[in-house]
Design a protein around this motif. Structure first.
Motif, PDB file in Angstrom:
ATOM      1  N   TYR A   1       0.855  -1.191   0.000  1.00 60.71           N
ATOM      2  CA  TYR A   1       0.000   0.000   0.000  1.00 60.71           C
ATOM      3  C   TYR A   1       0.887   1.236   0.000  1.00 60.71           C
ATOM      4  N   VAL A   2       0.604   2.159  -0.920  1.00 56.30           N
ATOM      5  CA  VAL A   2       1.268   3.456  -0.946  1.00 56.30           C
ATOM      6  C   VAL A   2       0.242   4.493  -0.500  1.00 56.30           C
ATOM      7  N   VAL A   3       0.583   5.243   0.557  1.00 55.10           N
ATOM      8  CA  VAL A   3      -0.330   6.218   1.147  1.00 55.10           C
ATOM      9  C   VAL A   3       0.284   7.604   0.952  1.00 55.10           C
ATOM     10  N   HIS A   4      -0.341   8.431   0.124  1.00 53.73           N
ATOM     11  CA  HIS A   4       0.255   9.701  -0.296  1.00 53.73           C
ATOM     12  C   HIS A   4      -0.550  10.867   0.268  1.00 53.73           C
ATOM     13  N   TYR A   5       0.004  11.505   1.312  1.00 51.76           N
ATOM     14  CA  TYR A   5      -0.590  12.709   1.885  1.00 51.76           C
ATOM     15  C   TYR A   5      -0.167  13.933   1.081  1.00 51.76           C
ATOM     16  N   MET A   6      -0.926  15.043   1.202  1.00 48.03           N
ATOM     17  CA  MET A   6      -0.552  16.276   0.509  1.00 48.03           C
ATOM     18  C   MET A   6       0.351  17.186   1.338  1.00 48.03           C
ATOM     19  N   GLN A   7       0.360  17.049   2.643  1.00 46.71           N
ATOM     20  CA  GLN A   7       1.155  17.931   3.498  1.00 46.71           C
ATOM     21  C   GLN A   7       2.587  17.396   3.644  1.00 46.71           C
ATOM     22  N   PRO A   8       3.579  18.296   3.825  1.00 44.50           N
ATOM     23  CA  PRO A   8       3.490  19.727   4.155  1.00 44.50           C
ATOM     24  C   PRO A   8       3.326  20.684   2.976  1.00 44.50           C
ATOM     25  N   HIS A   9       3.059  20.175   1.791  1.00 48.17           N
ATOM     26  CA  HIS A   9       2.790  21.027   0.637  1.00 48.17           C
ATOM     27  C   HIS A   9       1.744  22.077   1.006  1.00 48.17           C
ATOM     28  N   LEU A  10       2.010  23.326   0.666  1.00 46.78           N
ATOM     29  CA  LEU A  10       1.019  24.378   0.873  1.00 46.78           C
ATOM     30  C   LEU A  10      -0.132  24.220  -0.118  1.00 46.78           C
ATOM     31  N   PRO A  11      -1.321  24.732   0.181  1.00 46.01           N
ATOM     32  CA  PRO A  11      -1.662  25.654   1.270  1.00 46.01           C
ATOM     33  C   PRO A  11      -1.748  24.960   2.624  1.00 46.01           C
ATOM     34  N   PRO A  12      -1.557  25.735   3.705  1.00 45.77           N
ATOM     35  CA  PRO A  12      -1.527  25.146   5.039  1.00 45.77           C
ATOM     36  C   PRO A  12      -2.902  24.716   5.525  1.00 45.77           C
TER      37      PRO A  12
END
Length: 312
Positions: A167-178
């Protein structure tokens, strides 16, 4: 958004050069740098995800190595100091293409990708076992991004089924916007004009460069934006079973080095290519019940979401 094949079309490029002759040196520079990145730098230095042994791989979007090393020391999550790894790219589309495109088809078939990253169109034609496009139904209109919790919920639910090997779990943070302390302060800015592969930044970083946003405020917002995803990472690791979990990033982020901000394509500077790498385990202590989502409730406009993230 301009398609890469269109950018590389010779006739279109000649026409572009005739219209903008002063831009030819810049264009040539990035074409040469792109070729070097693709065929020399990346194969020689980068750490490819699917060449490693893991059950679950967590991707933190745009997370610099030094940011991870700094913030992990003050957070409750017990991961220790990260290793330093070199990413296969300096921006998400090429990271997705190179990472999944280098994996054997039989491995992809047994892999599920749970992702808040909008660039899922860059996935290879060879089918993954499953692609959960969380950004399509869990986009937060006020934050103008996907916060960590829907990704955590969907990942826990999927991994508990045990349907796939990886399983690959891809979060968006810390990429902005905050999404935390500075939420709402970096929306509504017009991004720089330009095409993928040119020297440009996402909207937030273009606003920093133009003086609309104070550089120190932007740096603080970026650094603070790692904390919310680390909070959710704690929840994830306490609610899945995995003998080996890798936590890393797709790329880093300029914070003013050489006057640059964001993470342009085809760059090899350490600010955008040095990423953290942790290896750990996870045990499901059943301390959290994942929320359900209506995955068919909204099919959002991809270009609108890319614009909100600053890619137009």
């Amino acid at each position: 958004m301009t398609d890469e094949n269109e950018v590389m079309d010779p006739g279109r490029l000649i026409s572009k050069g005739v219209r903008n002759p002063t831009q030819i040196p810049t264009w040539l520079y990035f074409r040469v740098q792109g070729v070097y990145d693709e065929f020399v730098f990346t194969p020689r230095k980068a750490r490819y995800l699917f060449e490693e042994d893991w059950d679950v791989a967590v991707i933190l979007d745009a997370c610099r190595y030094d940011l991870a090393a700094e913030r992990i020391a003050s957070h409750s999550i017990r991961l220790g100091d990260p290793e330093k790894a070199t990413s296969v790219s300096s921006w998400s589309p090429d990271w997705i293409r190179r990472t999944f495109g280098s994996a054997p088809e039989e491995t992809l078939a047994e892999t599920a990708y749970i992702t808040a990253n909008v660039f899922t169109n860059e996935l290879p034609k060879s089918a993954l076992g499953d692609v959960d496009r969380v950004w399509q139904y869990a986009w937060d209109e006020e934050l103008e991004t996907v916060p960590p919790r829907p990704v955590t919920d969907r990942a826990i639910a999927a991994i508990r089924t045990g349907e796939f090997d990886r399983y690959v779990v891809h979060y968006m943070q810390p990429h902005l916007p905050p999404v935390g302390k500075h939420a709402g302060r970096f929306t509504g800015f017009s991004p720089q004009e330009g095409e993928p592969g040119e020297e440009r930044e996402e909207a937030e970083w273009a606003a920093v460069k133009s003086g609309a946003i104070d550089p120190d405020t932007a740096r603080e917002a970026y650094r603070e934006n790692l904390a919310p995803v680390l909070d959710d990472l704690e929840i994830l690791l306490d609610n899945i079973d995995a003998s080996k979990v890798v936590i890393t990033a797709d790329h880093g982020n300029y914070l003013g080095e050489k006057g640059r901000w964001g993470h342009p394509r085809d760059h090899i500077h350490p600010a955008v290519r040095e990423v953290p790498w942790w290896e750990t385990t996870a045990t499901d202590r059943n301390t959290y019940t994942a929320s359900n989502y209506d995955t068919a409730s909204e099919r959002v406009d991809r270009e609108e979401k890319l614009e909100a993230l600053g890619y137009f």
